[in-house]
Design a protein around this motif. Structure first.
Motif, PDB file in Angstrom:
ATOM      1  N   UNK A 157       0.839  -1.202   0.000  1.00 22.93           N
ATOM      2  CA  UNK A 157       0.000   0.000   0.000  1.00 22.93           C
ATOM      3  C   UNK A 157       0.873   1.250   0.000  1.00 22.93           C
ATOM      4  N   UNK A 158       1.927   1.246   0.816  1.00 25.02           N
ATOM      5  CA  UNK A 158       2.836   2.389   0.872  1.00 25.02           C
ATOM      6  C   UNK A 158       3.535   2.605  -0.467  1.00 25.02           C
ATOM      7  N   UNK A 159       3.949   1.515  -1.106  1.00 23.86           N
ATOM      8  CA  UNK A 159       4.612   1.628  -2.404  1.00 23.86           C
ATOM      9  C   UNK A 159       3.678   2.247  -3.439  1.00 23.86           C
ATOM     10  N   UNK A 160       2.428   1.826  -3.428  1.00 21.73           N
ATOM     11  CA  UNK A 160       1.458   2.388  -4.373  1.00 21.73           C
ATOM     12  C   UNK A 160       1.185   3.860  -4.106  1.00 21.73           C
ATOM     13  N   UNK A 161       1.341   4.285  -2.848  1.00 22.06           N
ATOM     14  CA  UNK A 161       1.065   5.681  -2.492  1.00 22.06           C
ATOM     15  C   UNK A 161       2.085   6.659  -3.076  1.00 22.06           C
ATOM     16  N   UNK A 162       3.238   6.157  -3.507  1.00 17.83           N
ATOM     17  CA  UNK A 162       4.267   7.036  -4.059  1.00 17.83           C
ATOM     18  C   UNK A 162       3.790   7.749  -5.318  1.00 17.83           C
ATOM     19  N   UNK A 163       2.768   7.201  -5.979  1.00 15.43           N
ATOM     20  CA  UNK A 163       2.237   7.832  -7.195  1.00 15.43           C
ATOM     21  C   UNK A 163       1.100   8.798  -6.885  1.00 15.43           C
ATOM     22  N   UNK A 164       0.824   9.023  -5.598  1.00 21.55           N
ATOM     23  CA  UNK A 164      -0.270   9.903  -5.199  1.00 21.55           C
ATOM     24  C   UNK A 164       0.259  11.014  -4.277  1.00 21.55           C
ATOM     25  N   UNK A 165       0.803  12.066  -4.848  1.00 22.85           N
ATOM     26  CA  UNK A 165       1.429  13.115  -4.024  1.00 22.85           C
ATOM     27  C   UNK A 165       0.456  13.840  -3.092  1.00 22.85           C
ATOM     28  N   UNK A 166      -0.836  13.831  -3.408  1.00 23.17           N
ATOM     29  CA  UNK A 166      -1.786  14.526  -2.544  1.00 23.17           C
ATOM     30  C   UNK A 166      -2.019  13.762  -1.241  1.00 23.17           C
ATOM     31  N   UNK A 167      -1.640  12.505  -1.203  1.00 19.00           N
ATOM     32  CA  UNK A 167      -1.829  11.688  -0.002  1.00 19.00           C
ATOM     33  C   UNK A 167      -0.574  11.596   0.856  1.00 19.00           C
ATOM     34  N   UNK A 168       0.420  12.452   0.596  1.00 13.03           N
ATOM     35  CA  UNK A 168       1.697  12.360   1.306  1.00 13.03           C
ATOM     36  C   UNK A 168       1.543  12.439   2.827  1.00 13.03           C
ATOM     37  N   UNK A 169       0.732  13.349   3.396  1.00 12.73           N
ATOM     38  CA  UNK A 169       0.606  13.380   4.861  1.00 12.73           C
ATOM     39  C   UNK A 169       0.099  12.069   5.450  1.00 12.73           C
ATOM     40  N   UNK A 170      -0.894  11.467   4.791  1.00  9.98           N
ATOM     41  CA  UNK A 170      -1.411  10.175   5.260  1.00  9.98           C
ATOM     42  C   UNK A 170      -0.343   9.097   5.108  1.00  9.98           C
ATOM     43  N   UNK A 171       0.387   9.131   4.005  1.00 12.10           N
ATOM     44  CA  UNK A 171       1.462   8.165   3.779  1.00 12.10           C
ATOM     45  C   UNK A 171       2.529   8.273   4.866  1.00 12.10           C
ATOM     46  N   UNK A 172       2.878   9.494   5.258  1.00  6.60           N
ATOM     47  CA  UNK A 172       3.866   9.696   6.326  1.00  6.60           C
ATOM     48  C   UNK A 172       3.386   9.094   7.642  1.00  6.60           C
ATOM     49  N   UNK A 173       2.103   9.253   7.948  1.00  8.74           N
ATOM     50  CA  UNK A 173       1.552   8.692   9.179  1.00  8.74           C
ATOM     51  C   UNK A 173       1.645   7.174   9.165  1.00  8.74           C
ATOM     52  N   UNK A 174       1.262   6.551   8.054  1.00 11.02           N
ATOM     53  CA  UNK A 174       1.292   5.089   7.960  1.00 11.02           C
ATOM     54  C   UNK A 174       2.739   4.588   7.979  1.00 11.02           C
ATOM     55  N   UNK A 175       3.641   5.308   7.304  1.00  9.04           N
ATOM     56  CA  UNK A 175       5.054   4.916   7.321  1.00  9.04           C
ATOM     57  C   UNK A 175       5.615   4.963   8.735  1.00  9.04           C
ATOM     58  N   UNK A 176       5.228   5.977   9.498  1.00 13.18           N
ATOM     59  CA  UNK A 176       5.668   6.073  10.883  1.00 13.18           C
ATOM     60  C   UNK A 176       5.138   4.901  11.702  1.00 13.18           C
ATOM     61  N   UNK A 177       3.889   4.503  11.442  1.00 16.26           N
ATOM     62  CA  UNK A 177       3.318   3.354  12.134  1.00 16.26           C
ATOM     63  C   UNK A 177       4.110   2.081  11.840  1.00 16.26           C
ATOM     64  N   UNK A 178       4.452   1.884  10.569  1.00 16.62           N
ATOM     65  CA  UNK A 178       5.239   0.698  10.189  1.00 16.62           C
ATOM     66  C   UNK A 178       6.573   0.690  10.912  1.00 16.62           C
ATOM     67  N   UNK A 179       7.239   1.839  10.960  1.00 11.63           N
ATOM     68  CA  UNK A 179       8.542   1.910  11.630  1.00 11.63           C
ATOM     69  C   UNK A 179       8.423   1.612  13.122  1.00 11.63           C
ATOM     70  N   UNK A 180       7.362   2.103  13.759  1.00  9.68           N
ATOM     71  CA  UNK A 180       7.178   1.850  15.181  1.00  9.68           C
ATOM     72  C   UNK A 180       6.893   0.384  15.447  1.00  9.68           C
ATOM     73  N   UNK A 181       6.041  -0.219  14.609  1.00  9.50           N
ATOM     74  CA  UNK A 181       5.670  -1.619  14.799  1.00  9.50           C
ATOM     75  C   UNK A 181       6.875  -2.529  14.614  1.00  9.50           C
ATOM     76  N   UNK A 182       7.779  -2.182  13.701  1.00  8.33           N
ATOM     77  CA  UNK A 182       8.952  -3.022  13.471  1.00  8.33           C
ATOM     78  C   UNK A 182      10.104  -2.689  14.421  1.00  8.33           C
ATOM     79  N   UNK A 183      10.221  -1.424  14.841  1.00  9.50           N
ATOM     80  CA  UNK A 183      11.333  -1.022  15.689  1.00  9.50           C
ATOM     81  C   UNK A 183      11.203  -1.586  17.110  1.00  9.50           C
ATOM     82  N   UNK A 184      10.009  -1.561  17.664  1.00 10.01           N
ATOM     83  CA  UNK A 184       9.828  -2.000  19.045  1.00 10.01           C
ATOM     84  C   UNK A 184      10.152  -3.489  19.237  1.00 10.01           C
ATOM     85  N   UNK A 185       9.673  -4.402  18.363  1.00 11.23           N
ATOM     86  CA  UNK A 185      10.078  -5.798  18.528  1.00 11.23           C
ATOM     87  C   UNK A 185      11.575  -6.017  18.372  1.00 11.23           C
TER      88      UNK A 185
END
Length: 268
Positions: free
Chosen positions: A221-249
């Protein structure tokens, strides 16, 4: 007499390396809270949590998160069972072909993801299996097994076999010995291996691209979002979630296995 403290130059180089590695991540964190909906307006215009509510109100985001969590949990469970059994079979006794089997177990994590993805897709097509949820789970389990195997076999090598012999001498059968002696000793290694496997599975994209079919995990989903510049703020939020979910374990697994660096096969 040499000082045990690092020199200023070495410290500066270490901190410089850390900043170089993590600066892009900090940028994503910063713009996830930016009030502007433009892609990147520097400096950020303000602080807001608005984009979090927008992201979690979107059905496509929630479906991708749910799918990634399901796949990561199932792949981790499979890896914990198979990785533990493989480690138990290989850690102590020598037999013909042992080194070859060990190499085959470790190979999936060493191969480039694109090679693993193409190989899995070819195998599924040959067997007539259409790419989908099941194929993603199998693909993720192939490299998650390695993580669990490395952690468990390292713990086996640090566990004295005299404990097992003492348990058997006291009348315990194989199941009782496993439940009351072996499993408690493997507890933290299993937990660490499972946490690392979950983190790797949750953010895996290369193998998933070849095995997903029409399924869309969160990284896809994140990869597909790269073609949608108007959704960048939402993409940043989801990317941050992915990093948190993977960093903590990963951090949790590090602290659980800290101190085992000198053991061959520790997987650290």
């Amino acid at each position: 007499m040499h000082s045990e403290k690092a020199s200023f130059g070495l410290k500066a180089a270490a901190w410089g390396g850390l900043v170089f590695l993590h600066f892009p991540i900090l940028i994503i964190f910063m713009y996830a809270f930016n009030t502007e909906d433009a892609a990147f307006s520097f400096p950020p215009q303000g602080f807001t949590l608005h984009w979090f509510s927008v992201a979690f109100a979107r059905q496509d985001v929630l479906e991708s998160i749910t799918l990634s969590l399901k796949i990561a949990c199932i792949a981790t469970l499979i890896a914990m069972v198979l990785g533990t059994l493989a480690a138990a079979a290989l850690y102590r006794r020598d037999f013909f072909g042992k080194e070859g089997i060990s190499l085959m177990l470790i190979l999936p994590i060493a191969l480039p993801g694109i090679i693993t993805g193409i190989a899995l897709l070819s195998a599924f097509k040959t067997l007539g299996i259409e790419p989908g949820f099941l194929t993603i789970v199998i693909g993720h389990a192939t490299f998650c097994v390695v993580i669990v195997y490395n952690n468990v076999i390292a713990r086996f090598r640090r566990t004295s076999h005299s404990l097992i012999e003492a348990s058997m001498d006291l009348g315990a059968d194989g199941w009782q010995t496993f439940r009351y002696v072996i499993l408690p000793n493997l507890g933290s290694a299993l937990l660490a291996g499972g946490m690392l496997a979950f983190a790797l599975s949750f953010d895996e994209i290369i193998v998933t691209t070849f095995t997903a079919g029409h399924e869309r995990t969160l990284p896809i989903w994140l990869l597909n979002q790269l073609t949608r510049p108007r959704d960048v703020p939402v993409t940043n939020v989801v990317a941050m979630l992915v990093m948190m979910v993977t960093m903590l374990p990963i951090l949790g697994a590090y602290y659980l296995t800290k101190g085992g660096e000198g053991v061959a096969g520790s997987g650290k």
